[in-house]
Scaffold this motif. Structure first.
Motif, PDB file in Angstrom:
ATOM      1  N   ILE A  24       0.831  -1.211   0.000  1.00 10.51           N
ATOM      2  CA  ILE A  24       0.000   0.000   0.000  1.00 10.51           C
ATOM      3  C   ILE A  24       0.866   1.262   0.000  1.00 10.51           C
ATOM      4  CG2 ILE A  24      -0.239   0.158   2.526  1.00 10.51           C
ATOM      5  CD1 ILE A  24      -3.183   1.020   1.984  1.00 10.51           C
ATOM      6  N   THR A  25       2.037   1.202   0.617  1.00  9.68           N
ATOM      7  CA  THR A  25       2.958   2.344   0.611  1.00  9.68           C
ATOM      8  C   THR A  25       3.504   2.576  -0.791  1.00  9.68           C
ATOM      9  OG1 THR A  25       3.584   1.869   2.901  1.00  9.68           O
ATOM     10  CG2 THR A  25       5.056   3.288   1.638  1.00  9.68           C
ATOM     11  N   TYR A  26       3.829   1.500  -1.497  1.00  8.07           N
ATOM     12  CA  TYR A  26       4.331   1.630  -2.869  1.00  8.07           C
ATOM     13  C   TYR A  26       3.260   2.207  -3.790  1.00  8.07           C
ATOM     14  CZ  TYR A  26       6.818   0.427  -7.169  1.00  8.07           C
ATOM     15  OH  TYR A  26       7.465   0.499  -8.375  1.00  8.07           O
ATOM     16  N   LEU A  27       2.030   1.756  -3.616  1.00 10.52           N
ATOM     17  CA  LEU A  27       0.944   2.225  -4.479  1.00 10.52           C
ATOM     18  C   LEU A  27       0.616   3.696  -4.239  1.00 10.52           C
ATOM     19  CD1 LEU A  27      -1.475  -0.851  -4.342  1.00 10.52           C
ATOM     20  CD2 LEU A  27       0.025  -0.196  -6.213  1.00 10.52           C
ATOM     21  N   THR A  28       0.569   4.103  -2.972  1.00 10.21           N
ATOM     22  CA  THR A  28       0.228   5.500  -2.671  1.00 10.21           C
ATOM     23  C   THR A  28       1.423   6.430  -2.868  1.00 10.21           C
ATOM     24  OG1 THR A  28       0.700   5.095  -0.325  1.00 10.21           O
ATOM     25  CG2 THR A  28      -1.594   4.913  -1.035  1.00 10.21           C
ATOM     26  N   GLY A  29       2.632   5.891  -2.798  1.00 16.17           N
ATOM     27  CA  GLY A  29       3.826   6.715  -2.954  1.00 16.17           C
ATOM     28  C   GLY A  29       4.366   6.697  -4.367  1.00 16.17           C
ATOM     29  N   GLN A  30       4.936   5.581  -4.786  1.00 15.53           N
ATOM     30  CA  GLN A  30       5.576   5.483  -6.100  1.00 15.53           C
ATOM     31  C   GLN A  30       4.582   5.589  -7.252  1.00 15.53           C
ATOM     32  OE1 GLN A  30       9.077   5.161  -6.267  1.00 15.53           O
ATOM     33  NE2 GLN A  30       8.824   5.592  -4.086  1.00 15.53           N
ATOM     34  N   LEU A  31       3.390   5.032  -7.078  1.00 16.03           N
ATOM     35  CA  LEU A  31       2.408   5.041  -8.173  1.00 16.03           C
ATOM     36  C   LEU A  31       1.338   6.118  -8.009  1.00 16.03           C
ATOM     37  CD1 LEU A  31       1.884   1.226  -8.882  1.00 16.03           C
ATOM     38  CD2 LEU A  31       3.581   2.807  -9.809  1.00 16.03           C
ATOM     39  N   GLY A  32       1.323   6.820  -6.885  1.00 18.91           N
ATOM     40  CA  GLY A  32       0.441   7.972  -6.712  1.00 18.91           C
ATOM     41  C   GLY A  32      -1.043   7.664  -6.583  1.00 18.91           C
ATOM     42  N   GLU A  33      -1.400   6.485  -6.082  1.00 15.84           N
ATOM     43  CA  GLU A  33      -2.815   6.132  -5.918  1.00 15.84           C
ATOM     44  C   GLU A  33      -3.372   6.736  -4.633  1.00 15.84           C
ATOM     45  OE1 GLU A  33      -4.537   4.570  -8.116  1.00 15.84           O
ATOM     46  OE2 GLU A  33      -2.980   3.752  -9.421  1.00 15.84           O
ATOM     47  N   SER A  34      -4.694   6.948  -4.594  1.00 19.07           N
ATOM     48  CA  SER A  34      -5.337   7.425  -3.373  1.00 19.07           C
ATOM     49  C   SER A  34      -5.378   6.305  -2.342  1.00 19.07           C
ATOM     50  CB  SER A  34      -6.762   7.901  -3.667  1.00 19.07           C
ATOM     51  OG  SER A  34      -7.591   6.796  -4.018  1.00 19.07           O
ATOM     52  N   THR A  35      -5.627   6.674  -1.079  1.00 15.67           N
ATOM     53  CA  THR A  35      -5.652   5.674  -0.010  1.00 15.67           C
ATOM     54  C   THR A  35      -6.722   4.621  -0.249  1.00 15.67           C
ATOM     55  OG1 THR A  35      -4.827   7.276   1.613  1.00 15.67           O
ATOM     56  CG2 THR A  35      -5.969   5.332   2.473  1.00 15.67           C
ATOM     57  N   ALA A  36      -7.954   5.070  -0.578  1.00 15.34           N
ATOM     58  CA  ALA A  36      -9.058   4.131  -0.788  1.00 15.34           C
ATOM     59  C   ALA A  36      -8.790   3.222  -1.985  1.00 15.34           C
ATOM     60  CB  ALA A  36     -10.374   4.885  -0.979  1.00 15.34           C
ATOM     61  N   THR A  37      -8.278   3.793  -3.086  1.00 14.27           N
ATOM     62  CA  THR A  37      -7.982   3.004  -4.282  1.00 14.27           C
ATOM     63  C   THR A  37      -6.871   1.995  -4.023  1.00 14.27           C
ATOM     64  OG1 THR A  37      -8.645   4.845  -5.724  1.00 14.27           O
ATOM     65  CG2 THR A  37      -7.277   3.129  -6.701  1.00 14.27           C
ATOM     66  N   ALA A  38      -5.843   2.447  -3.326  1.00 10.62           N
ATOM     67  CA  ALA A  38      -4.727   1.553  -3.024  1.00 10.62           C
ATOM     68  C   ALA A  38      -5.163   0.420  -2.100  1.00 10.62           C
ATOM     69  CB  ALA A  38      -3.583   2.343  -2.387  1.00 10.62           C
ATOM     70  N   ALA A  39      -5.966   0.754  -1.080  1.00 14.30           N
ATOM     71  CA  ALA A  39      -6.445  -0.280  -0.150  1.00 14.30           C
ATOM     72  C   ALA A  39      -7.283  -1.315  -0.892  1.00 14.30           C
ATOM     73  CB  ALA A  39      -7.254   0.357   0.979  1.00 14.30           C
ATOM     74  N   ALA A  40      -8.149  -0.834  -1.812  1.00 14.15           N
ATOM     75  CA  ALA A  40      -8.974  -1.763  -2.596  1.00 14.15           C
ATOM     76  C   ALA A  40      -8.099  -2.629  -3.496  1.00 14.15           C
ATOM     77  CB  ALA A  40      -9.986  -0.980  -3.428  1.00 14.15           C
ATOM     78  N   ALA A  41      -7.071  -2.030  -4.114  1.00 10.34           N
ATOM     79  CA  ALA A  41      -6.177  -2.777  -4.996  1.00 10.34           C
ATOM     80  C   ALA A  41      -5.403  -3.852  -4.226  1.00 10.34           C
ATOM     81  CB  ALA A  41      -5.199  -1.823  -5.681  1.00 10.34           C
ATOM     82  N   VAL A  42      -4.939  -3.495  -3.029  1.00  9.77           N
ATOM     83  CA  VAL A  42      -4.216  -4.469  -2.197  1.00  9.77           C
ATOM     84  C   VAL A  42      -5.132  -5.617  -1.817  1.00  9.77           C
ATOM     85  CG1 VAL A  42      -3.081  -4.845   0.028  1.00  9.77           C
ATOM     86  CG2 VAL A  42      -2.550  -2.799  -1.305  1.00  9.77           C
ATOM     87  N   ASN A  43      -6.372  -5.286  -1.453  1.00 11.08           N
ATOM     88  CA  ASN A  43      -7.325  -6.325  -1.065  1.00 11.08           C
ATOM     89  C   ASN A  43      -7.648  -7.264  -2.228  1.00 11.08           C
ATOM     90  OD1 ASN A  43      -7.583  -5.517   1.614  1.00 11.08           O
ATOM     91  ND2 ASN A  43      -9.259  -4.113   1.182  1.00 11.08           N
ATOM     92  N   VAL A  44      -7.799  -6.689  -3.436  1.00  7.68           N
ATOM     93  CA  VAL A  44      -8.095  -7.511  -4.614  1.00  7.68           C
ATOM     94  C   VAL A  44      -6.915  -8.426  -4.933  1.00  7.68           C
ATOM     95  CG1 VAL A  44      -8.478  -7.459  -7.106  1.00  7.68           C
ATOM     96  CG2 VAL A  44      -9.779  -5.935  -5.623  1.00  7.68           C
ATOM     97  N   TRP A  45      -5.705  -7.862  -4.911  1.00  9.91           N
ATOM     98  CA  TRP A  45      -4.521  -8.679  -5.184  1.00  9.91           C
ATOM     99  C   TRP A  45      -4.340  -9.761  -4.132  1.00  9.91           C
ATOM    100  CZ3 TRP A  45       0.105  -9.189  -2.340  1.00  9.91           C
ATOM    101  CH2 TRP A  45       1.088  -9.960  -2.965  1.00  9.91           C
ATOM    102  N   SER A  46      -4.481  -9.371  -2.865  1.00  2.66           N
ATOM    103  CA  SER A  46      -4.349 -10.344  -1.782  1.00  2.66           C
ATOM    104  C   SER A  46      -5.424 -11.419  -1.886  1.00  2.66           C
ATOM    105  CB  SER A  46      -4.450  -9.624  -0.430  1.00  2.66           C
ATOM    106  OG  SER A  46      -4.372 -10.540   0.635  1.00  2.66           O
TER     107      SER A  46
END
Length: 521
Positions: A24-46
């Motif tokens: 989630i840190t990589y997504l919100t930092g390096q890739l510039g995703e929002s917190t909600a979007t990144a959390a959803a993406a992590v949950n989907v991948w996981s």
């Protein structure tokens, strides 16, 4: 020696947590995703990574065998990690151009980079899908069920297996996450890749010492059990002889019709469903209510690497003037809870409860799962109370609209919820592993462990859906979402209260079906 070499496969968990713990840190930092979007993406991948073991177990139990599946999955795993490392290295080498250019566009990740990262991330998930169920089942296969001492040791095996996983995860949190946050992501991804290569080499070195299960000459177990349902449907209007009815269990009686021959099936062609086939099909159906009622636990489980991490990132994480603990490293305390409690559970709790219950494992597998679900619900109550304190402190110091300013609340306030989650995992996660391995037909042991993993996978998807729905509902009319990027205006406390209530409801449903399950067995 055989068992120790199998346990070397825990090195692969080091690799997995090196990606998942700080994603989630990589997504919100390096890739510039929002917190909600990144959390959803992590949950989907996981969730995907936890569901793919169903496919991996199917291939292992039906065609490849566990050993070959582990090798193939490991190679896919290494390919995905190598691509992530290479991408992070390219990004690192090109970062100087971004720093010399003041436009936001030049610092944004290239669309192709995002595609490659996602592709490599899901390669890791595919490798995980074949690797995870087979390594644990292969490890359990090393115990001789006919030997009384080894049979007793198998129960402890699941405890110490999870101990090893947690040790690998804690090593990741202490070393890899620190490197990712303070040095660079290329090295942070490269280290898990190197450990994965080393784990595969060590595993292959022990090939001649392993015990391999001999495959039955019977037809594919999935085909045999699947045929029970097909034949039962075809013969649903037929009448079963009373002697056949008496031989089979009374639950799911409609499957007893599979014992009848149909015009296209006869005893001579070897495709007639046997009583054993029918009972194995019933055994799978009996697992469904237990599986379903554990999904709420999995939703809570999904928060460990998402909102818990974002919550900690806003708090005072200073250890000394020069050392600040990374937010994702707080997951270390889940591992500490697990590593500390498993020896207590196995060496103290089990012998004491065994004296009173006369159960070799101390308590039943279902009692163990239920105890963990209760602790999970309590952890959400604690998390909600801590979040209320964090928000009150932010308001008191006028930091509501200053999301980048550290809130003067010590991050150590989060330790109780992390420790409770770790202890809950010792009960529920290990209980689920042993339960689904033990209750599944003998030819489907890998598949049994993948069913347990699918609980976490579906729970991750449900968490993602729940977050998306709540985010949409609470941000209407310009209001602040419960998961606003500015966590000082968000309401994670409301979300935690909701999860606590859902956990309590899930526990009640679990107790009802667990009682029914025990009555039928």
């Amino acid at each position: 020696m055989v068992h120790s070499r199998c346990l070397l496969l825990h090195q692969t968990r080091f690799a997995y947590y090196g990606i998942s713990s700080n994603l989630i840190t990589y997504l919100t930092g390096q890739l510039g995703e929002s917190t909600a979007t990144a959390a959803a993406a992590v949950n989907v991948w996981s969730g995907t990574a936890s569901l793919l073991p169903l496919l991996g177990a199917f291939l292992a139990d039906s065609f490849l065998g566990r050993f070959r599946t582990i090798v193939v999955a490991s190679l896919i795993y290494i390919l995905g990690l190598s691509m992530m490392t290479l991408l992070a290295l390219i990004t690192l080498l090109s970062s100087s151009d971004c720093q010399n250019n003041n436009t936001a566009k030049s610092c944004s990740p290239h669309h192709f980079q995002i595609i490659v990262f996602i592709f490599s991330l899901y390669l890791v998930a595919i490798g995980q899908g074949g690797h995870k169920p087979c390594t644990q089942a292969f490890g359990a296969d090393q115990f001789d069920a006919q030997n009384p001492q080894e049979r007793r040791a198998k129960s402890s095996f699941f405890n110490w297996w999870y101990f090893g996983i947690s040790f690998g995860a804690n090593s990741t949190i202490l070393v890899v996450i620190y490197i990712q946050d303070n040095l660079n992501w290329a090295l942070g991804f490269g280290i898990p890749c190197a450990f994965m290569v080393a784990a595969l080499v060590l595993f292959l070195l022990g090939t001649k010492t392993y015990r391999f299960s001999i495959k039955s000459k019977q037809r594919n177990p999935f085909a045999r059990i699947g045929r029970v349902f097909v034949v039962a449907i075809k013969t649903r209007k037929a009448t079963l002889a009373s002697e056949d009815e008496a031989q089979s269990s009374q639950q799911f009686k409609f499957l007893n019709k599979a014992l009848l021959a149909t015009p296209d099936v006869s005893l001579e062609d070897g495709k007639l469903c046997t009583l054993e086939d029918v009972e194995e099909a019933k055994a799978l159906l009996r697992l469904i209510p237990i599986w379903a009622t554990c999904l709420v636990y999995a939703i809570v489980f999904a928060q460990y690497t998402t909102f818990f991490t974002k919550q900690g990132a806003t708090m005072d994480r200073t250890i000394t003037r020069s050392i600040k603990i990374p937010a994702a490293s707080l997951q270390l305390f889940i591992g500490i809870g697990i590593i500390t409690f498993i020896p207590i559970y196995d060496c103290i709790f089990v012998p004491i409860t065994r004296y009173f219950t006369q159960n070799p494992s101390g308590i039943t597998m279902l009692q163990r799962i239920g105890a963990g679900m209760l602790l999970s619900s309590i952890s959400m109550v604690v998390a909600a109370l801590v979040e209320i304190k964090r928000l009150e402190t932010a308001k008191e110091y006028g930091l509501i609209d200053k999301p980048n300013v550290t809130i003067p609340t010590s991050v150590w306030w989060l330790i109780p919820q992390y420790l409770l989650c770790g202890i809950a995992d010792v009960f529920t996660i290990v209980g689920l592993q042993e339960f689904f391995y033990d209750q599944i037909p003998k030819e489907l042991k890998s598949f049994g462990l993948s069913i347990y993993m699918s609980v976490l996978g579906v729970g991750g998807f449900l968490s993602s859906i729940l977050v998306s729905i709540i985010n949409e509902a609470t941000s209407r009319d310009g209001g602040d979402s419960w998961f606003a990027d500015n966590l000082n205006r968000a309401h994670l406390d409301y979300f935690y209260w909701l999860l606590a209530a859902l956990s309590a409801g899930g526990l009640l449903a679990f107790l009802y079906f667990a009682k029914s399950y025990n009555r039928e067995n």
